[in-house]
Scaffold this motif. Structure first.
Motif, PDB file in Angstrom:
ATOM      1  N   THR A 184      66.459  62.484  54.227  1.00  0.00           N
ATOM      2  CA  THR A 184      67.520  63.529  54.729  1.00  0.00           C
ATOM      3  C   THR A 184      68.252  64.521  53.749  1.00  0.00           C
ATOM      4  OG1 THR A 184      69.395  63.086  53.015  1.00  0.00           O
ATOM      5  CG2 THR A 184      69.728  61.337  54.585  1.00  0.00           C
ATOM      6  N   VAL A 185      68.284  65.426  54.798  1.00  0.00           N
ATOM      7  CA  VAL A 185      68.976  67.229  54.175  1.00  0.00           C
ATOM      8  C   VAL A 185      70.408  67.338  54.285  1.00  0.00           C
ATOM      9  CG1 VAL A 185      67.803  68.171  56.525  1.00  0.00           C
ATOM     10  CG2 VAL A 185      67.657  69.432  53.945  1.00  0.00           C
ATOM     11  N   LEU A 186      70.500  68.402  53.529  1.00  0.00           N
ATOM     12  CA  LEU A 186      71.972  68.684  53.976  1.00  0.00           C
ATOM     13  C   LEU A 186      71.380  70.108  54.132  1.00  0.00           C
ATOM     14  CD1 LEU A 186      75.397  68.810  53.470  1.00  0.00           C
ATOM     15  CD2 LEU A 186      74.866  68.326  51.429  1.00  0.00           C
ATOM     16  N   GLY A 193      78.452  76.478  58.001  1.00  0.00           N
ATOM     17  CA  GLY A 193      78.855  74.997  58.061  1.00  0.00           C
ATOM     18  C   GLY A 193      78.551  73.867  56.737  1.00  0.00           C
ATOM     19  N   SER A 194      77.796  72.878  57.076  1.00  0.00           N
ATOM     20  CA  SER A 194      77.323  71.921  56.184  1.00  0.00           C
ATOM     21  C   SER A 194      77.628  70.883  57.502  1.00  0.00           C
ATOM     22  CB  SER A 194      78.224  71.432  55.133  1.00  0.00           C
ATOM     23  OG  SER A 194      78.056  69.997  54.775  1.00  0.00           O
ATOM     24  N   VAL A 195      75.826  70.684  57.222  1.00  0.00           N
ATOM     25  CA  VAL A 195      75.389  69.510  58.584  1.00  0.00           C
ATOM     26  C   VAL A 195      74.663  68.868  57.399  1.00  0.00           C
ATOM     27  CG1 VAL A 195      74.086  69.023  59.791  1.00  0.00           C
ATOM     28  CG2 VAL A 195      75.363  70.646  60.177  1.00  0.00           C
ATOM     29  N   ARG A 196      74.721  67.669  57.310  1.00  0.00           N
ATOM     30  CA  ARG A 196      73.250  66.425  57.129  1.00  0.00           C
ATOM     31  C   ARG A 196      72.878  65.772  58.065  1.00  0.00           C
ATOM     32  NH1 ARG A 196      72.938  64.443  51.852  1.00  0.00           N
ATOM     33  NH2 ARG A 196      75.584  64.263  51.744  1.00  0.00           N
ATOM     34  N   LEU A 197      71.523  65.566  57.954  1.00  0.00           N
ATOM     35  CA  LEU A 197      71.023  65.470  58.936  1.00  0.00           C
ATOM     36  C   LEU A 197      69.780  64.105  58.646  1.00  0.00           C
ATOM     37  CD1 LEU A 197      68.893  69.165  60.326  1.00  0.00           C
ATOM     38  CD2 LEU A 197      70.719  67.226  60.853  1.00  0.00           C
ATOM     39  N   LYS A 198      69.723  62.680  59.100  1.00  0.00           N
ATOM     40  CA  LYS A 198      69.281  61.438  58.522  1.00  0.00           C
ATOM     41  C   LYS A 198      68.359  61.554  58.942  1.00  0.00           C
ATOM     42  CE  LYS A 198      72.930  59.456  60.127  1.00  0.00           C
ATOM     43  NZ  LYS A 198      73.674  58.451  59.456  1.00  0.00           N
ATOM     44  N   ASN A 199      68.043  60.179  58.840  1.00  0.00           N
ATOM     45  CA  ASN A 199      65.732  59.516  59.471  1.00  0.00           C
ATOM     46  C   ASN A 199      65.821  61.172  59.743  1.00  0.00           C
ATOM     47  OD1 ASN A 199      64.813  58.050  60.780  1.00  0.00           O
ATOM     48  ND2 ASN A 199      65.990  58.267  62.834  1.00  0.00           N
ATOM     49  N   ILE A 200      65.137  61.903  58.761  1.00  0.00           N
ATOM     50  CA  ILE A 200      63.701  62.587  58.974  1.00  0.00           C
ATOM     51  C   ILE A 200      63.035  62.399  57.729  1.00  0.00           C
ATOM     52  CG2 ILE A 200      65.473  64.435  59.569  1.00  0.00           C
ATOM     53  CD1 ILE A 200      64.983  65.721  56.515  1.00  0.00           C
ATOM     54  N   THR A 210      65.422  72.147  64.215  1.00  0.00           N
ATOM     55  CA  THR A 210      66.562  72.970  65.209  1.00  0.00           C
ATOM     56  C   THR A 210      68.389  72.549  64.402  1.00  0.00           C
ATOM     57  OG1 THR A 210      64.982  72.424  66.706  1.00  0.00           O
ATOM     58  CG2 THR A 210      67.400  72.574  67.520  1.00  0.00           C
ATOM     59  N   TYR A 211      68.290  71.772  64.294  1.00  0.00           N
ATOM     60  CA  TYR A 211      69.754  71.686  63.787  1.00  0.00           C
ATOM     61  C   TYR A 211      69.667  72.197  62.752  1.00  0.00           C
ATOM     62  CZ  TYR A 211      70.690  68.091  67.658  1.00  0.00           C
ATOM     63  OH  TYR A 211      70.637  67.435  68.958  1.00  0.00           O
ATOM     64  N   ALA A 212      68.491  72.668  61.906  1.00  0.00           N
ATOM     65  CA  ALA A 212      69.315  72.778  60.165  1.00  0.00           C
ATOM     66  C   ALA A 212      69.245  73.872  60.576  1.00  0.00           C
ATOM     67  CB  ALA A 212      67.732  72.087  59.384  1.00  0.00           C
ATOM     68  N   LEU A 213      68.369  74.957  61.685  1.00  0.00           N
ATOM     69  CA  LEU A 213      68.370  76.635  61.784  1.00  0.00           C
ATOM     70  C   LEU A 213      69.599  76.624  62.812  1.00  0.00           C
ATOM     71  CD1 LEU A 213      64.143  76.687  62.332  1.00  0.00           C
ATOM     72  CD2 LEU A 213      65.976  78.499  61.208  1.00  0.00           C
ATOM     73  N   ALA A 214      70.491  75.374  63.294  1.00  0.00           N
ATOM     74  CA  ALA A 214      71.337  75.880  63.426  1.00  0.00           C
ATOM     75  C   ALA A 214      73.120  75.791  62.907  1.00  0.00           C
ATOM     76  CB  ALA A 214      71.923  74.369  65.128  1.00  0.00           C
ATOM     77  N   ALA A 215      72.456  75.273  62.064  1.00  0.00           N
ATOM     78  CA  ALA A 215      73.920  75.126  60.886  1.00  0.00           C
ATOM     79  C   ALA A 215      73.992  76.405  60.147  1.00  0.00           C
ATOM     80  CB  ALA A 215      73.295  73.878  59.856  1.00  0.00           C
TER      81      ALA A 215
END
Ligand code: UD1
Length: 421
Positions: free
Chosen positions: A281-283, A249-256, A239-244
């Motif tokens: 993680t994913v950026l 912008g540029s969003v890093r997701l941690k603890n995935i 959901t947050y990856a798709l929101a970014a």
């Protein structure tokens, strides 16, 4: 009732730490019914759904304590009730999964038929057939399932006519304490099923094959207590990856667990965002220019998750062309389409397909959350829209997304919660 207000048009920049998976946590909590020893769950998300289920388990005599928001202890030395009343079950469909464990432990149970998101008919026939195959006798009376297994439960071969996550989990939760061997054919393969099997095995269960379509369960007499960390929430991460990707912008997701979203990353990249992955993680980076159109087809795991369909559609609404989104799992999961249309999207739904003609921008508007995942698509659209979007019926979001406004706010989103009048 609360609403979320988003002043959109600003890209997202920053880091978000992903919580434990709701869909796993609410099955792992039920495990506490199967043992008289303590079950401690860490990496727990603090959500409306986990609180609803805690209330139901307490009603049955389970002691539930939360040392911190992400650590829950459940202990049921003995149970005080084998009834799950309508008022507690209707809030969340997955609470129906207490039925099998109650029969396994107490030989009988009375559980209300479930409620939950209105995304199609969502019957429980496969659950009931699996429990019957394991030796339970079942009657339906006044909205309740009344079940018993006077001679105890016994292993069976169960072939599901189609894949069901809930029925696979329910059969597993019930068969662990049955006499003899159970084999589940055409089982669901979701990571949450593997998480449940890992937890049960750490308690002494003998489950092999979880994550494949044939699961074997050798029944044991007793399960011990356990401490188990809930798997990261792949739907929250997606959901947050798709929101970014939608807002830019540029969003890093941690603890995935990036391997749990193998079907999503190539599609986000095809849509034109840059995806840089490692194991945990994913950026996601998207600069100027409109996304490219990409067709999507929802499937059981490892296919593209139905729980990300609405959020992917929000991205496609801004694409430079036409995309087709096909929903194969639920027959009524396009309720977000009229709401996205209110924000300027151009979507035509024909049966199980949505034809999405990309538009240049979303327009801010008052909209309504219709179910848990659909509401996340409105957040994405609101972040991308210029102006103030008001999303009402936020309780849907609170069922499954922990601190959504705090997590997005940390990435520069102008998002706040207000009382709805
Ligand atoms: C779970 C997830 C949900 C996700 C769904 C599909 C939880 C708490 N929820 O829901 O977020 O969208 O998997 O990935 O884990 N069906 C029947 N009879 C049954 C059971 C299911 O006809 O007895 C149908 C459903 O109506 C649906 C399909 O099977 O069309 C798949 O449903 P299922 O996989 O069971 O979904 P849930 O476990 O309810």
């Amino acid at each position: 009732m609360d609403k979320i207000v988003i002043e959109g048009g600003y890209p997202l920049t920053g880091e978000i730490s992903i919580s434990g998976a709701k869909n796993s946590a609410i099955k792992l909590m039920v495990v506490s019914l199967l043992t008289s020893e303590p079950v401690t769950l860490t990496n727990m998300p603090d959500l409306r759904d986990t609180r609803s289920l805690a209330a139901l388990l307490k009603h049955m005599g389970v002691e539930v304590e939360s040392e911190t928001a992400s650590k829950m202890m459940l202990h049921a030395p003995k149970l005080s009730s084998t009834t799950a009343p309508y008022d507690l079950v209707r809030k969340m469909r997955a609470s129906f999964n207490v039925l099998g464990p109650l029969i396994a432990r107490e030989g009988k149970a009375k559980v209300s038929l479930p409620g939950g998101c209105a995304i199609g008919a969502r019957p429980v026939d496969l659950h009931l057939k699996a429990l019957e195959a394991l030796g339970a006798s079942i009657k339906l009376e006044e909205g309740y399932v009344i079940a018993e297994a006077k001679k105890g439960l016994k292993g069976a071969e169960i072939t599901f006519p189609f894949i069901s996550v809930g029925a696979t989990e329910h059969a597993m939760l019930t068969a662990v304490l049955a006499k003899g061997e159970t084999i589940l054919f055409n089982a669901a393969r979701e990571p949450e099923i593997v998480d449940l099997a890992n937890c049960l095995n750490a308690m002494g269960a003998k489950i092999s094959g979880a994550g494949r379509s044939e699961i074997t369960i050798k029944g044991v007499n007793k399960l011990s207590g356990v401490e188990h960390a809930v798997v990261p929430d792949r739907i929250e991460a997606g959901t947050y990856a798709l929101a970014a990707a939608t807002a830019g912008g540029s969003v890093r997701l941690k603890n995935i667990r990036s391997d749990h979203l193998g079907s999503l990353w190539p599609l986000i990249a095809q849509a034109g965002a840059k995806v840089s992955l490692d194991e945990t993680t994913v950026l996601i980076e998207r600069g100027g220019g409109r996304p490219k159109p990409v067709d999507v087809d929802t499937q059981a795991y490892p296919g593209f998750p139905t729980d990300l369909q609405a959020q992917f559609m929000a991205l496609m609404c801004l694409a430079n062309g036409v995309s087709i989104i096909r929903e194969n799992i639920f027959e009524n999961r396009f309720m977000h389409c009229p709401e996205l249309t209110r924000m300027g999207a151009d979507i035509t739904v024909i049966g199980r397909e949505a034809i999405v003609r990309g538009v240049k921008e979303f327009r801010a508007a008052p909209v309504m959350a219709t179910d848990l995942r659909a509401s996340a698509s409105l957040i994405s659209a609101g972040l991308a829209a210029r102006g103030e979007t008001h999303i009402s019926r936020v309780y849907h979001l609170d069922r499954g997304f922990e601190h959504i406004e705090i997590k997005l706010g940390g990435c520069g989103a102008r998002i706040r919660r207000e009382k709805d009048d």
